[in-house]
Design an enzyme around this catalytic site. Sequence first.
Site, PDB file in Angstrom:
ATOM      1  N   HIS A 147      -4.785 -13.164  -1.359  1.00 22.15           N
ATOM      2  CA  HIS A 147      -5.384 -12.769  -0.093  1.00 22.15           C
ATOM      3  C   HIS A 147      -5.989 -11.378  -0.214  1.00 22.15           C
ATOM      4  O   HIS A 147      -5.874 -10.719  -1.244  1.00 22.15           O
ATOM      5  CB  HIS A 147      -4.372 -12.844   1.055  1.00 22.15           C
ATOM      6  CG  HIS A 147      -3.182 -11.945   0.915  1.00 22.15           C
ATOM      7  ND1 HIS A 147      -2.201 -12.122  -0.031  1.00 22.15           N
ATOM      8  CD2 HIS A 147      -2.804 -10.845   1.636  1.00 22.15           C
ATOM      9  CE1 HIS A 147      -1.266 -11.191   0.103  1.00 22.15           C
ATOM     10  NE2 HIS A 147      -1.607 -10.402   1.101  1.00 22.15           N
ATOM     11  N   HIS A 149      -5.510  -8.362   1.282  1.00 19.30           N
ATOM     12  CA  HIS A 149      -4.844  -7.074   1.452  1.00 19.30           C
ATOM     13  C   HIS A 149      -4.912  -6.261   0.163  1.00 19.30           C
ATOM     14  O   HIS A 149      -4.745  -6.798  -0.940  1.00 19.30           O
ATOM     15  CB  HIS A 149      -3.393  -7.276   1.886  1.00 19.30           C
ATOM     16  CG  HIS A 149      -3.270  -7.832   3.277  1.00 19.30           C
ATOM     17  ND1 HIS A 149      -2.106  -8.402   3.742  1.00 19.30           N
ATOM     18  CD2 HIS A 149      -4.167  -7.911   4.304  1.00 19.30           C
ATOM     19  CE1 HIS A 149      -2.295  -8.801   4.993  1.00 19.30           C
ATOM     20  NE2 HIS A 149      -3.536  -8.519   5.350  1.00 19.30           N
ATOM     21  N   ASP A 151      -2.999  -4.277  -1.368  1.00 15.24           N
ATOM     22  CA  ASP A 151      -1.880  -4.260  -2.313  1.00 15.24           C
ATOM     23  C   ASP A 151      -1.823  -5.527  -3.158  1.00 15.24           C
ATOM     24  O   ASP A 151      -0.944  -5.669  -4.020  1.00 15.24           O
ATOM     25  CB  ASP A 151      -0.546  -4.027  -1.594  1.00 15.24           C
ATOM     26  CG  ASP A 151      -0.185  -5.133  -0.615  1.00 15.24           C
ATOM     27  OD1 ASP A 151      -1.089  -5.687   0.020  1.00 15.24           O
ATOM     28  OD2 ASP A 151       1.013  -5.444  -0.478  1.00 15.24           O
ATOM     29  N   HIS A 152      -2.771  -6.443  -2.935  1.00 16.83           N
ATOM     30  CA  HIS A 152      -2.880  -7.649  -3.768  1.00 16.83           C
ATOM     31  C   HIS A 152      -4.247  -7.753  -4.449  1.00 16.83           C
ATOM     32  O   HIS A 152      -4.384  -8.481  -5.432  1.00 16.83           O
ATOM     33  CB  HIS A 152      -2.628  -8.902  -2.924  1.00 16.83           C
ATOM     34  CG  HIS A 152      -1.220  -9.020  -2.438  1.00 16.83           C
ATOM     35  ND1 HIS A 152      -0.284  -9.861  -3.020  1.00 16.83           N
ATOM     36  CD2 HIS A 152      -0.566  -8.368  -1.445  1.00 16.83           C
ATOM     37  CE1 HIS A 152       0.870  -9.731  -2.378  1.00 16.83           C
ATOM     38  NE2 HIS A 152       0.728  -8.825  -1.436  1.00 16.83           N
ATOM     39  N   HIS A 204      -0.393 -15.636   7.100  1.00 18.10           N
ATOM     40  CA  HIS A 204      -0.333 -14.205   6.783  1.00 18.10           C
ATOM     41  C   HIS A 204      -1.738 -13.613   6.917  1.00 18.10           C
ATOM     42  O   HIS A 204      -1.929 -12.571   7.542  1.00 18.10           O
ATOM     43  CB  HIS A 204       0.216 -14.016   5.378  1.00 18.10           C
ATOM     44  CG  HIS A 204       0.410 -12.585   5.002  1.00 18.10           C
ATOM     45  ND1 HIS A 204       1.356 -11.777   5.593  1.00 18.10           N
ATOM     46  CD2 HIS A 204      -0.231 -11.799   4.088  1.00 18.10           C
ATOM     47  CE1 HIS A 204       1.298 -10.554   5.066  1.00 18.10           C
ATOM     48  NE2 HIS A 204       0.336 -10.550   4.157  1.00 18.10           N
ATOM     49  N   ASP A 228       2.046 -13.538  -0.318  1.00 14.46           N
ATOM     50  CA  ASP A 228       2.837 -13.110   0.831  1.00 14.46           C
ATOM     51  C   ASP A 228       3.153 -14.266   1.774  1.00 14.46           C
ATOM     52  O   ASP A 228       3.431 -14.046   2.960  1.00 14.46           O
ATOM     53  CB  ASP A 228       2.108 -12.000   1.600  1.00 14.46           C
ATOM     54  CG  ASP A 228       2.283 -10.640   0.952  1.00 14.46           C
ATOM     55  OD1 ASP A 228       2.983 -10.559  -0.075  1.00 14.46           O
ATOM     56  OD2 ASP A 228       1.711  -9.657   1.454  1.00 14.46           O
ATOM     57  N   HIS A 266       6.450  -9.887  -3.723  1.00 18.73           N
ATOM     58  CA  HIS A 266       7.202  -8.655  -3.479  1.00 18.73           C
ATOM     59  C   HIS A 266       8.663  -8.825  -3.889  1.00 18.73           C
ATOM     60  O   HIS A 266       9.198  -9.937  -3.891  1.00 18.73           O
ATOM     61  CB  HIS A 266       7.166  -8.271  -1.994  1.00 18.73           C
ATOM     62  CG  HIS A 266       5.825  -7.827  -1.507  1.00 18.73           C
ATOM     63  ND1 HIS A 266       5.441  -6.503  -1.489  1.00 18.73           N
ATOM     64  CD2 HIS A 266       4.778  -8.534  -1.010  1.00 18.73           C
ATOM     65  CE1 HIS A 266       4.218  -6.405  -1.001  1.00 18.73           C
ATOM     66  NE2 HIS A 266       3.798  -7.623  -0.702  1.00 18.73           N
TER      67      HIS A 266
END
Length: 360
Positions: A147, A149, A151-152, A204, A228, A266
């Site tokens: 996705h 975001h 942090d990905h 998400h 996520d 995570h």
Amino acid sequence: MAWPGWSAPWLWVAGCGLLLLILVLLASPRSCRARRTLRGLLMARSKRLLFRIGYSLYTRTWLGYLFYRQQLRRARNRYPKGHSRTQPRLFNGVKVLPIPVLSDNYSYLIIDTQARLAVVVDPSDPQAVQASIEKEGVDLVAILCTHKHWDHSGGNRDLSRRHQDCRVYGSPQDGIPYLTHPLCHQDVVSVGRLQIRALATPGHTQGHLVYLLDGEPYKGPSCLFSGDLLFLSGCGRTFEGTAETMLSSLDTVLGLGDDTLLWPGHEYAEENLGFAGVVEPENLARERKMQWVQRQRMERKSTCPSTLGEERSYNPFLRTHCLVLQEALGPGPGPTGDDSYSRAELLEKLRRLKDLHKSK
């Protein structure tokens, strides 16, 4: 003054009247309970509004990228060797290497060891991923992004520029940076003997995908890279959907085999299992897993992968069909408490309870 229609002035008057009533109640010294209730409602709405504004800035503007870069710098300083110690899994000609990135994220390098070709899932930190690529001596040919975001997806640009033939895969609905090859539900990415199927799992984010590495070509277990959507004993927050949307996505992975290895985005295992113990304190499978996880984390060892079979036994977000879980959460949502929860209502209540548990 001539009004274009009757509804607008009446709505305006009603709104002013409601605002006046709220102000009177908040000011009245004899209405403590009403004031507390109204203040609670206003604060809750304000928090939701502020969150939506912050989320939009994070996902739709350059401010999100700046925040990600700050996260990256802090994590590199705090965890120069990564937040956890990981172990690769080697199958018949296929290797899965977890890469600890940021403060609790995982990227994954999936390698065809015979062809020396690699795919990376969610390359948050391009520096850490590149170090693993060089250490393994492989060619990176694809980035699989679950996705949008940061942090990905934060490493998409640097890695795709460094590796000229590298393709960036993901959902076209998600605004993934530097996307070159859009994927739809059930599309398959083939790299050497790696056969990786994309599964649409919105909730998400609108375009969230998970990736299923087929175990048949190498005669081993299939591997689910869940981003996520699903964690060890937990699931992701529903930022761009409803509880029904998230439930449908979780049911998508529930249809996979018990021996499927779960590789989450995570390291949340200890926290999630702690919450699962609040919901189902007598769940022996959860207790055994928690003891193992605590031993792992004392030595900063990674807790992934688990299996979907394990997750079915203790992950409350995959157990919304279980009567024991519904009984543990108390009366249903009806006015008399006699109504049972729908699975979506149960999922939403679990999410709220999880947030309360985390804030304590």
